[in-house]
Design an enzyme around this catalytic site. Structure first.
Site, short mmCIF file in Angstrom:
data_model
loop_
_atom_site.label_atom_id
_atom_site.label_comp_id
_atom_site.label_asym_id
_atom_site.label_seq_id
_atom_site.Cartn_x
_atom_site.Cartn_y
_atom_site.Cartn_z
CG ASN A 246 -0.44 -2.47 6.06
OD1 ASN A 246 0.25 -1.58 6.54
ND2 ASN A 246 -0.25 -3.75 6.34
CB VAL A 247 -6.29 -0.29 7.66
CG1 VAL A 247 -7.20 -0.38 8.88
CG2 VAL A 247 -5.70 1.11 7.53
CD GLU A 248 -2.40 -7.01 8.96
OE1 GLU A 248 -1.51 -7.37 8.19
OE2 GLU A 248 -2.49 -7.41 10.14
CB CYS B 230 -3.48 -2.82 0.17
SG CYS B 230 -3.92 -4.55 -0.08
CD GLU C 258 -0.44 -1.12 -2.50
OE1 GLU C 258 -0.96 -1.31 -1.38
OE2 GLU C 258 0.27 -1.98 -3.07
CB CYS D 273 -2.65 -7.34 -3.92
SG CYS D 273 -4.06 -6.25 -3.59
CB CYS E 147 -3.49 -2.41 -4.79
SG CYS E 147 -4.13 -2.46 -3.11
#
Ligand SMILES: [Zn+2]
Length: 139
Positions: A48-50, A59, A61, A92, A95
């Site tokens: 994940n990359v916020e 996310c 995925e 989610c 995804c």
């Protein structure tokens, strides 16, 4: 179709767990890694990359699907999604849709050792997909 026993879940989960270390999660501190196996035997992974805007967060995925496309595409057979805290984590809605595009109803989705893998068709019943496009027209 792949059966549950044909998928090397332990190595897939280990790869997903390793991918959590590549996560960028300074806001939630929830690191997530995902690892997938393709129908031609390749592996793909993501983390994940916020983003400070939250809504633009990617996310694990999503990152995995980007890795798949970067490698030239293909079909996903199985995906394992692992959170850095070890707790089960579900994909989610966005995804599930992204995974459907590249794995369809038969894709096996694993959320860790504590929960059994499930087919994506069970997680996203009646999905909208590529087959819905190009064949429709107003009468
Ligand atoms: Zn997601």
């Amino acid at each position: 179709m792949s059966t549950l026993s044909e998928i090397p879940w332990e190595s897939l989960r280990a790869q997903a767990r390793q991918a959590t270390s590549k996560s960028y999660a300074p806001y939630s501190n929830v690191t997530v890694g995902a690892a997938g196996l393709t129908s031609d035997g390749r592996s793909v992974e993501g983390a994940n990359v916020e983003n400070a805007s939250y809504g633009l967060t990617l996310c694990a995925e999503c990152s995995l699907v980007s890795d798949l496309v970067r490698q030239g595409g293909g079909r996903l057979l199985a995906v394992s999604i692992v959170a850095g805290d070890g707790q089960p984590i579900a994909p989610c809605g966005r995804c599930r849709q992204l995974l459907f595009e590249h794995g369809g109803n038969e894709l096996l989705v694993d959320a860790g050792e504590r929960t059994p893998a499930r087919r994506l068709g069970e997680l996203l019943p009646g999905a909208f997909g590529p087959d819905e496009l190009g064949t429709r027209k107003n009468s």
